[in-house]
Design a protein around this motif. Sequence first.
Motif, PDB file in Angstrom:
ATOM      1  N   VAL A  44       4.650 -13.398  -1.087  1.00  0.00           N
ATOM      2  CA  VAL A  44       5.353 -13.637  -2.345  1.00  0.00           C
ATOM      3  C   VAL A  44       6.636 -14.429  -2.088  1.00  0.00           C
ATOM      4  O   VAL A  44       7.437 -14.049  -1.239  1.00  0.00           O
ATOM      5  CB  VAL A  44       5.731 -12.287  -3.014  1.00  0.00           C
ATOM      6  N   PRO A  45       6.840 -15.519  -2.834  1.00  0.00           N
ATOM      7  CA  PRO A  45       8.125 -16.213  -2.731  1.00  0.00           C
ATOM      8  C   PRO A  45       9.225 -15.335  -3.313  1.00  0.00           C
ATOM      9  O   PRO A  45       9.069 -14.779  -4.402  1.00  0.00           O
ATOM     10  CB  PRO A  45       7.942 -17.473  -3.597  1.00  0.00           C
ATOM     11  N   LEU A  46      10.332 -15.193  -2.597  1.00  0.00           N
ATOM     12  CA  LEU A  46      11.408 -14.310  -3.052  1.00  0.00           C
ATOM     13  C   LEU A  46      11.938 -14.724  -4.418  1.00  0.00           C
ATOM     14  O   LEU A  46      12.359 -13.899  -5.215  1.00  0.00           O
ATOM     15  CB  LEU A  46      12.550 -14.302  -2.034  1.00  0.00           C
ATOM     16  N   TYR A  47      11.885 -16.028  -4.714  1.00  0.00           N
ATOM     17  CA  TYR A  47      12.435 -16.482  -6.002  1.00  0.00           C
ATOM     18  C   TYR A  47      11.547 -16.102  -7.175  1.00  0.00           C
ATOM     19  O   TYR A  47      11.915 -16.339  -8.328  1.00  0.00           O
ATOM     20  CB  TYR A  47      12.728 -17.988  -5.981  1.00  0.00           C
ATOM     21  N   ARG A  48      10.391 -15.521  -6.909  1.00  0.00           N
ATOM     22  CA  ARG A  48       9.528 -15.026  -7.983  1.00  0.00           C
ATOM     23  C   ARG A  48       9.865 -13.588  -8.361  1.00  0.00           C
ATOM     24  O   ARG A  48       9.355 -13.063  -9.349  1.00  0.00           O
ATOM     25  CB  ARG A  48       8.064 -15.087  -7.549  1.00  0.00           C
ATOM     26  N   ILE A  49      10.678 -12.922  -7.548  1.00  0.00           N
ATOM     27  CA  ILE A  49      10.979 -11.512  -7.790  1.00  0.00           C
ATOM     28  C   ILE A  49      12.131 -11.394  -8.781  1.00  0.00           C
ATOM     29  O   ILE A  49      13.186 -11.994  -8.601  1.00  0.00           O
ATOM     30  CB  ILE A  49      11.327 -10.801  -6.467  1.00  0.00           C
ATOM     31  N   VAL A  50      11.890 -10.636  -9.851  1.00  0.00           N
ATOM     32  CA  VAL A  50      12.920 -10.428 -10.867  1.00  0.00           C
ATOM     33  C   VAL A  50      13.742  -9.188 -10.532  1.00  0.00           C
ATOM     34  O   VAL A  50      14.959  -9.205 -10.598  1.00  0.00           O
ATOM     35  CB  VAL A  50      12.284 -10.268 -12.263  1.00  0.00           C
ATOM     36  N   TRP A  51      13.048  -8.109 -10.207  1.00  0.00           N
ATOM     37  CA  TRP A  51      13.744  -6.897  -9.813  1.00  0.00           C
ATOM     38  C   TRP A  51      12.836  -6.023  -8.969  1.00  0.00           C
ATOM     39  O   TRP A  51      11.612  -6.219  -8.940  1.00  0.00           O
ATOM     40  CB  TRP A  51      14.301  -6.128 -11.011  1.00  0.00           C
ATOM     41  N   VAL A  52      13.452  -5.042  -8.287  1.00  0.00           N
ATOM     42  CA  VAL A  52      12.736  -4.096  -7.444  1.00  0.00           C
ATOM     43  C   VAL A  52      13.149  -2.693  -7.863  1.00  0.00           C
ATOM     44  O   VAL A  52      14.335  -2.412  -8.035  1.00  0.00           O
ATOM     45  CB  VAL A  52      13.075  -4.311  -5.952  1.00  0.00           C
TER      46      VAL A  52
ATOM     47  N   ARG B 253      -0.292   4.571 -10.011  1.00  0.00           N
ATOM     48  CA  ARG B 253       0.936   3.966  -9.463  1.00  0.00           C
ATOM     49  C   ARG B 253       1.972   5.001  -9.084  1.00  0.00           C
ATOM     50  O   ARG B 253       3.034   4.631  -8.576  1.00  0.00           O
ATOM     51  CB  ARG B 253       1.568   3.028 -10.504  1.00  0.00           C
ATOM     52  N   GLU B 254       1.696   6.252  -9.350  1.00  0.00           N
ATOM     53  CA  GLU B 254       2.706   7.267  -9.135  1.00  0.00           C
ATOM     54  C   GLU B 254       3.154   7.284  -7.676  1.00  0.00           C
ATOM     55  O   GLU B 254       2.338   7.283  -6.761  1.00  0.00           O
ATOM     56  CB  GLU B 254       2.161   8.644  -9.538  1.00  0.00           C
ATOM     57  N   GLY B 255       4.452   7.321  -7.460  1.00  0.00           N
ATOM     58  CA  GLY B 255       5.007   7.342  -6.112  1.00  0.00           C
ATOM     59  C   GLY B 255       5.183   5.965  -5.513  1.00  0.00           C
ATOM     60  O   GLY B 255       5.770   5.821  -4.453  1.00  0.00           O
ATOM     61  N   TYR B 256       4.691   4.936  -6.204  1.00  0.00           N
ATOM     62  CA  TYR B 256       4.848   3.574  -5.707  1.00  0.00           C
ATOM     63  C   TYR B 256       6.059   2.915  -6.347  1.00  0.00           C
ATOM     64  O   TYR B 256       6.485   3.289  -7.446  1.00  0.00           O
ATOM     65  CB  TYR B 256       3.598   2.739  -6.007  1.00  0.00           C
ATOM     66  N   TYR B 257       6.597   1.938  -5.641  1.00  0.00           N
ATOM     67  CA  TYR B 257       7.758   1.209  -6.132  1.00  0.00           C
ATOM     68  C   TYR B 257       7.301  -0.119  -6.707  1.00  0.00           C
ATOM     69  O   TYR B 257       6.564  -0.858  -6.074  1.00  0.00           O
ATOM     70  CB  TYR B 257       8.748   0.964  -4.989  1.00  0.00           C
ATOM     71  N   GLU B 258       7.775  -0.409  -7.893  1.00  0.00           N
ATOM     72  CA  GLU B 258       7.362  -1.636  -8.557  1.00  0.00           C
ATOM     73  C   GLU B 258       8.248  -2.797  -8.140  1.00  0.00           C
ATOM     74  O   GLU B 258       9.468  -2.686  -8.097  1.00  0.00           O
ATOM     75  CB  GLU B 258       7.443  -1.454 -10.079  1.00  0.00           C
ATOM     76  N   VAL B 259       7.607  -3.901  -7.807  1.00  0.00           N
ATOM     77  CA  VAL B 259       8.314  -5.151  -7.558  1.00  0.00           C
ATOM     78  C   VAL B 259       7.907  -6.093  -8.677  1.00  0.00           C
ATOM     79  O   VAL B 259       6.768  -6.552  -8.746  1.00  0.00           O
ATOM     80  CB  VAL B 259       7.933  -5.753  -6.185  1.00  0.00           C
ATOM     81  N   ARG B 260       8.830  -6.349  -9.575  1.00  0.00           N
ATOM     82  CA  ARG B 260       8.526  -7.129 -10.763  1.00  0.00           C
ATOM     83  C   ARG B 260       8.572  -8.628 -10.455  1.00  0.00           C
ATOM     84  O   ARG B 260       9.541  -9.113  -9.853  1.00  0.00           O
ATOM     85  CB  ARG B 260       9.536  -6.792 -11.869  1.00  0.00           C
ATOM     86  N   LEU B 261       7.531  -9.329 -10.869  1.00  0.00           N
ATOM     87  CA  LEU B 261       7.495 -10.774 -10.675  1.00  0.00           C
ATOM     88  C   LEU B 261       7.738 -11.486 -11.997  1.00  0.00           C
ATOM     89  O   LEU B 261       7.531 -10.910 -13.069  1.00  0.00           O
ATOM     90  CB  LEU B 261       6.138 -11.190 -10.095  1.00  0.00           C
ATOM     91  N   ASP B 262       8.156 -12.743 -11.910  1.00  0.00           N
ATOM     92  CA  ASP B 262       8.523 -13.474 -13.132  1.00  0.00           C
ATOM     93  C   ASP B 262       7.318 -14.048 -13.867  1.00  0.00           C
ATOM     94  O   ASP B 262       7.471 -14.759 -14.831  1.00  0.00           O
ATOM     95  CB  ASP B 262       9.526 -14.587 -12.805  1.00  0.00           C
TER      96      ASP B 262
ATOM     97  N   ASP C  37       5.002 -12.240 -15.363  1.00  0.00           N
ATOM     98  CA  ASP C  37       4.456 -11.160 -16.165  1.00  0.00           C
ATOM     99  C   ASP C  37       3.450 -10.345 -15.357  1.00  0.00           C
ATOM    100  O   ASP C  37       2.370 -10.011 -15.826  1.00  0.00           O
ATOM    101  CB  ASP C  37       3.803 -11.703 -17.443  1.00  0.00           C
ATOM    102  N   ASP C  38       3.799 -10.071 -14.124  1.00  0.00           N
ATOM    103  CA  ASP C  38       2.933  -9.298 -13.248  1.00  0.00           C
ATOM    104  C   ASP C  38       3.832  -8.500 -12.307  1.00  0.00           C
ATOM    105  O   ASP C  38       5.020  -8.794 -12.177  1.00  0.00           O
ATOM    106  CB  ASP C  38       2.041 -10.248 -12.438  1.00  0.00           C
ATOM    107  N   SER C  39       3.273  -7.482 -11.694  1.00  0.00           N
ATOM    108  CA  SER C  39       4.040  -6.673 -10.762  1.00  0.00           C
ATOM    109  C   SER C  39       3.203  -6.390  -9.532  1.00  0.00           C
ATOM    110  O   SER C  39       1.986  -6.383  -9.577  1.00  0.00           O
ATOM    111  CB  SER C  39       4.439  -5.332 -11.385  1.00  0.00           C
ATOM    112  N   ILE C  40       3.914  -6.146  -8.432  1.00  0.00           N
ATOM    113  CA  ILE C  40       3.268  -5.676  -7.215  1.00  0.00           C
ATOM    114  C   ILE C  40       3.774  -4.262  -6.981  1.00  0.00           C
ATOM    115  O   ILE C  40       4.945  -3.969  -7.232  1.00  0.00           O
ATOM    116  CB  ILE C  40       3.618  -6.588  -6.028  1.00  0.00           C
ATOM    117  N   TRP C  41       2.894  -3.403  -6.518  1.00  0.00           N
ATOM    118  CA  TRP C  41       3.277  -2.010  -6.288  1.00  0.00           C
ATOM    119  C   TRP C  41       3.237  -1.737  -4.800  1.00  0.00           C
ATOM    120  O   TRP C  41       2.271  -2.093  -4.125  1.00  0.00           O
ATOM    121  CB  TRP C  41       2.330  -1.087  -7.027  1.00  0.00           C
ATOM    122  N   THR C  42       4.293  -1.111  -4.319  1.00  0.00           N
ATOM    123  CA  THR C  42       4.364  -0.924  -2.885  1.00  0.00           C
ATOM    124  C   THR C  42       5.025   0.405  -2.550  1.00  0.00           C
ATOM    125  O   THR C  42       5.557   1.078  -3.429  1.00  0.00           O
ATOM    126  CB  THR C  42       5.130  -2.117  -2.251  1.00  0.00           C
ATOM    127  N   HIS C  43       4.961   0.765  -1.283  1.00  0.00           N
ATOM    128  CA  HIS C  43       5.529   2.045  -0.882  1.00  0.00           C
ATOM    129  C   HIS C  43       6.979   1.875  -0.457  1.00  0.00           C
ATOM    130  O   HIS C  43       7.512   0.776  -0.434  1.00  0.00           O
ATOM    131  CB  HIS C  43       4.691   2.696   0.223  1.00  0.00           C
TER     132      HIS C  43
END
Length: 82
Positions: free
Chosen positions: A13-21, A35-44, A46-52
Amino acid sequence: MHKPLIKIDDKHVPLYRIVWVADLPHFCGEEDCVREGYYEVRLDVDDSIWTHHADRDRVIEALNQWCGDPREDGDMGGEPEF
Ligand SMILES: [Zn+2]
């Protein structure tokens, strides 16, 4: 220069695509939530990545380096110029 690219959950993921963590793990109370227990990485896009947790910290560190004060590169510990 830092590479503006980070691997999250098998995606580069390009860092400039990340809106918030997310600061806290996801909890919405839905019984079938996967998604419970996962951390959302919001992308610009209109999509998100979920990670630990460890990956979330890695993302924030990369963002801090990438968004950080450019004066921290190069002359370390130097006095700011006015
Ligand atoms: Zn949920």
